[in-house]
Enzyme design. Structure first.
Site, short mmCIF file in Angstrom:
data_model
loop_
_atom_site.label_atom_id
_atom_site.label_comp_id
_atom_site.label_asym_id
_atom_site.label_seq_id
_atom_site.Cartn_x
_atom_site.Cartn_y
_atom_site.Cartn_z
N THR A 1 -10.15 1.74 15.27
CA THR A 1 -9.82 2.25 16.62
C THR A 1 -11.09 2.37 17.47
O THR A 1 -11.08 2.00 18.65
CB THR A 1 -9.15 3.63 16.51
OG1 THR A 1 -8.08 3.54 15.58
CG2 THR A 1 -8.63 4.11 17.84
N LYS B 1 -12.18 7.61 3.83
CA LYS B 1 -12.08 6.35 4.59
C LYS B 1 -13.17 5.38 4.13
O LYS B 1 -14.34 5.75 4.04
CB LYS B 1 -12.20 6.66 6.09
CG LYS B 1 -11.98 5.45 6.98
CD LYS B 1 -11.77 5.87 8.42
CE LYS B 1 -11.64 4.67 9.35
NZ LYS B 1 -10.55 3.76 8.96
N HIS C 1 -13.52 11.21 10.84
CA HIS C 1 -12.43 10.98 9.89
C HIS C 1 -12.64 11.73 8.58
O HIS C 1 -13.74 12.19 8.27
CB HIS C 1 -12.33 9.48 9.58
CG HIS C 1 -11.59 8.69 10.63
ND1 HIS C 1 -12.20 8.25 11.77
CD2 HIS C 1 -10.30 8.28 10.71
CE1 HIS C 1 -11.32 7.59 12.52
NE2 HIS C 1 -10.16 7.60 11.90
N ASN D 1 -4.42 1.27 15.60
CA ASN D 1 -3.91 2.64 15.68
C ASN D 1 -2.48 2.63 16.23
O ASN D 1 -2.23 2.04 17.28
CB ASN D 1 -4.81 3.50 16.57
CG ASN D 1 -4.72 4.97 16.21
OD1 ASN D 1 -3.62 5.51 16.14
ND2 ASN D 1 -5.85 5.60 15.96
N PHE D 2 -1.56 3.28 15.50
CA PHE D 2 -0.16 3.37 15.94
C PHE D 2 0.13 4.71 16.61
O PHE D 2 1.26 4.96 17.00
CB PHE D 2 0.78 3.18 14.75
CG PHE D 2 0.88 1.75 14.27
CD1 PHE D 2 1.71 0.85 14.91
CD2 PHE D 2 0.12 1.31 13.21
CE1 PHE D 2 1.80 -0.48 14.48
CE2 PHE D 2 0.19 -0.01 12.77
CZ PHE D 2 1.04 -0.90 13.41
N GLY E 1 0.85 -1.20 0.00
CA GLY E 1 0.00 0.00 0.00
C GLY E 1 0.88 1.24 0.00
O GLY E 1 0.51 2.29 0.54
N ALA E 2 2.05 1.12 -0.63
CA ALA E 2 3.12 2.11 -0.49
C ALA E 2 2.77 3.49 -1.03
O ALA E 2 3.38 4.48 -0.64
CB ALA E 2 4.39 1.58 -1.16
N1 LIG Z 1 -3.25 1.51 12.33
C1 LIG Z 1 -3.15 2.83 12.13
O1 LIG Z 1 -2.53 3.57 12.91
C2 LIG Z 1 -3.80 3.41 10.92
C3 LIG Z 1 -4.53 2.60 10.11
N2 LIG Z 1 -5.06 3.07 8.96
C4 LIG Z 1 -5.71 2.08 8.11
O2 LIG Z 1 -4.81 1.76 7.04
C5 LIG Z 1 -5.54 1.38 5.88
C6 LIG Z 1 -5.07 2.23 4.70
O3 LIG Z 1 -5.45 3.58 4.92
P1 LIG Z 1 -5.03 4.72 3.88
O4 LIG Z 1 -3.56 4.73 3.68
O5 LIG Z 1 -5.72 5.94 4.32
O6 LIG Z 1 -5.75 4.16 2.54
P2 LIG Z 1 -5.34 4.43 1.01
O7 LIG Z 1 -6.54 4.03 0.21
O8 LIG Z 1 -4.79 5.79 0.86
O9 LIG Z 1 -4.15 3.41 0.75
C7 LIG Z 1 -4.32 2.05 0.54
C8 LIG Z 1 -3.29 1.64 -0.48
O10 LIG Z 1 -3.28 0.22 -0.59
C9 LIG Z 1 -3.20 -0.09 -1.98
N3 LIG Z 1 -3.66 -1.46 -2.20
C10 LIG Z 1 -4.91 -1.91 -2.41
N4 LIG Z 1 -4.90 -3.24 -2.56
C11 LIG Z 1 -3.60 -3.64 -2.44
C12 LIG Z 1 -2.95 -4.89 -2.51
N5 LIG Z 1 -3.62 -6.03 -2.73
N6 LIG Z 1 -1.61 -4.94 -2.32
C13 LIG Z 1 -0.91 -3.81 -2.10
N7 LIG Z 1 -1.48 -2.59 -2.04
C14 LIG Z 1 -2.81 -2.51 -2.20
C15 LIG Z 1 -4.04 0.97 -2.64
O11 LIG Z 1 -3.78 1.05 -4.02
P3 LIG Z 1 -4.94 1.64 -4.99
O12 LIG Z 1 -5.21 3.03 -4.51
O13 LIG Z 1 -4.32 1.56 -6.33
O14 LIG Z 1 -6.13 0.74 -4.79
C16 LIG Z 1 -3.57 2.20 -1.86
O15 LIG Z 1 -2.38 2.73 -2.40
C17 LIG Z 1 -7.02 1.53 6.26
O16 LIG Z 1 -7.52 0.29 6.69
C18 LIG Z 1 -6.98 2.52 7.43
O17 LIG Z 1 -8.09 2.41 8.27
C19 LIG Z 1 -4.93 4.37 8.59
C20 LIG Z 1 -4.26 5.25 9.39
C21 LIG Z 1 -3.63 4.84 10.62
O1 LIG Z 2 -8.47 5.36 7.84
C1 LIG Z 2 -7.86 6.13 8.65
O2 LIG Z 2 -7.52 7.27 8.34
C2 LIG Z 2 -7.56 5.63 9.98
N1 LIG Z 2 -7.81 4.38 10.25
C3 LIG Z 2 -7.57 3.72 11.49
C4 LIG Z 2 -8.87 3.27 12.08
O3 LIG Z 2 -9.79 2.89 11.35
O4 LIG Z 2 -8.98 3.23 13.31
C5 LIG Z 2 -6.72 4.55 12.43
C6 LIG Z 2 -6.99 6.01 12.39
O5 LIG Z 2 -8.22 6.24 12.96
C7 LIG Z 2 -6.93 6.53 10.96
#
Ligand SMILES: NC(=O)C1=CN([C@@H]2O[C@H](COP(=O)(O)OP(=O)(O)OC[C@H]3O[C@@H](n4cnc5c(N)ncnc54)[C@H](OP(=O)(O)O)[C@@H]3O)[C@@H](O)[C@H]2O)C=CC1
Ligand SMILES: O=C(O)C1=N[C@H](C(=O)O)C[C@H](O)C1
Length: 265
Positions: free
Chosen positions: A162, A155, A151, A123-124, A26-27
């Site tokens: 969280t 999303k 949010h 959540n980190f 998901g880079a």
């Molecule tokens: N734990 C924490 O602290 C946090 C967790 N999150 C969670 O992280 C997740 C991602 O959030 P966010 O970055 O905002 O979402 P984004 O949609 O911005 O990013 C997701 C990425 O994953 C890619 N992707 C989709 N399918 C695949 C696959 N099979 N293999 C590799 N890459 C893939 C997407 O590509 P494409 O766009 O081309 O589909 C996209 O670049 C969510 O579940 C969110 O809730 C978010 C923030 C903090």
């Molecule tokens: O999608 C987000 O942005 C986030 N996702 C995580 C969640 O679903 O709890 C962490 C944070 O809230 C941001």
């Protein structure tokens, strides 16, 4: 299609050093972009692979990643974890969408690989982790509790991972204290008006342009209320926790849920 960290590839000599080789899934997403930056800025880590949707997952194994960081989507994350475990790569997972059944499946996959670690954290952010702990502590003192998460509108999942975890922790604390269900006289409501019911705790999800990630836990008792709030104004707020998990996971075999233990909480 293959994607590697080509444009940011370090000199081959660095590969033989003691740097931890890291792959990011998901880079190019919102979180992935931030993780790539944080890994590149960390002196003890080496970015070896970046993979996005439709790209070749084997690239992270071919590049020699010891740790993979996954910020993708709830519908693909299980396949990614399975791949990492099959290829003996530790996993730091921020993607949401984990229920008890999914966690049990990952724990089962790890059984034949006792040296391997997977950490799954909704959540980190240090502040968000502390909020969960504070809410857990406070829960037993208040007859009423509700969670509101707010949010950005891009999303895909609601309520947030969280918020679900917070509600579950609060519900467990209430059960342990022998609290009855929170008072609520509602008999007539539009669908969704009282939020999602997570183990008896109402969870409300707001999606608003301009927001990043925010959460409030509202606790009420006769004549008083306590509001515990956390705000992530920038995704940089998640990076210290992600980097800590990347550094720690090689020493933490098995499945870990949340990074509270890595923080000494
Ligand atoms: N734990 C924490 O602290 C946090 C967790 N999150 C969670 O992280 C997740 C991602 O959030 P966010 O970055 O905002 O979402 P984004 O949609 O911005 O990013 C997701 C990425 O994953 C890619 N992707 C989709 N399918 C695949 C696959 N099979 N293999 C590799 N890459 C893939 C997407 O590509 P494409 O766009 O081309 O589909 C996209 O670049 C969510 O579940 C969110 O809730 C978010 C923030 C903090
Ligand atoms: O999608 C987000 O942005 C986030 N996702 C995580 C969640 O679903 O709890 C962490 C944070 O809230 C941001």
């Amino acid at each position: 299609m293959t994607s590697s960290a080509t444009d940011q590839q370090p000199a081959p000599a660095a590969r033989e050093s003691s740097l931890i080789p890291v792959g990011v899934l998901g880079a190019r997403g919102r979180m992935g972009t931030e993780v790539v930056k944080a890994v590149n800025d960390a002196e003890d880590l080496e970015l070896v692979a970046m993979v996005d949707d439709g790209e070749w997952l084997f690239n992270v194994a071919d590049a020699g990643a010891q740790v993979v960081v996954d910020f993708t989507r709830p519908d693909v994350v299980m396949d990614n974890i399975r791949f990492c475990i099959d290829n003996n790569i530790h996993c730091v997972v921020g993607t949401t969408g984990f229920d008890e059944a999914r966690l049990a499946t990952v724990a089962e996959w790890l059984e034949p690989k006792p040296e391997l670690g997977v950490v799954i954290a909704p959540n980190f952010g240090i502040g968000a982790i502390l909020l969960m702990r504070f809410a857990q502590e406070a829960a037993r003192f208040f007859p009423s509790v509700e969670v509101v998460e707010l949010h950005h509108p891009n999303k895909v999942d609601a309520p947030s991972g969280t918020a679900v975890r917070t509600a579950r922790l609060v519900a467990a604390a209430r059960r342990a204290a022998g609290l009855p269900p929170a008072p609520d006289a509602t008999t007539d409501a539009l669908p969704g008006a009282r939020g999602a019911d997570v183990e008896g705790v109402p969870v409300h999800a707001v999606r608003l342009t301009g927001l990043v990630a925010h959460q409030e836990v509202l606790l009420g008792a006769a004549g008083e209320s306590l509001t515990i709030r956390h705000d992530s104004f920038d995704r940089a707020s998640f990076m210290p926790g992600v980097l800590l998990a990347v550094r720690e996971i090689g020493r933490r075999p098995g499945l870990t849920v949340g990074i509270e233990g890595f923080l000494g909480l």
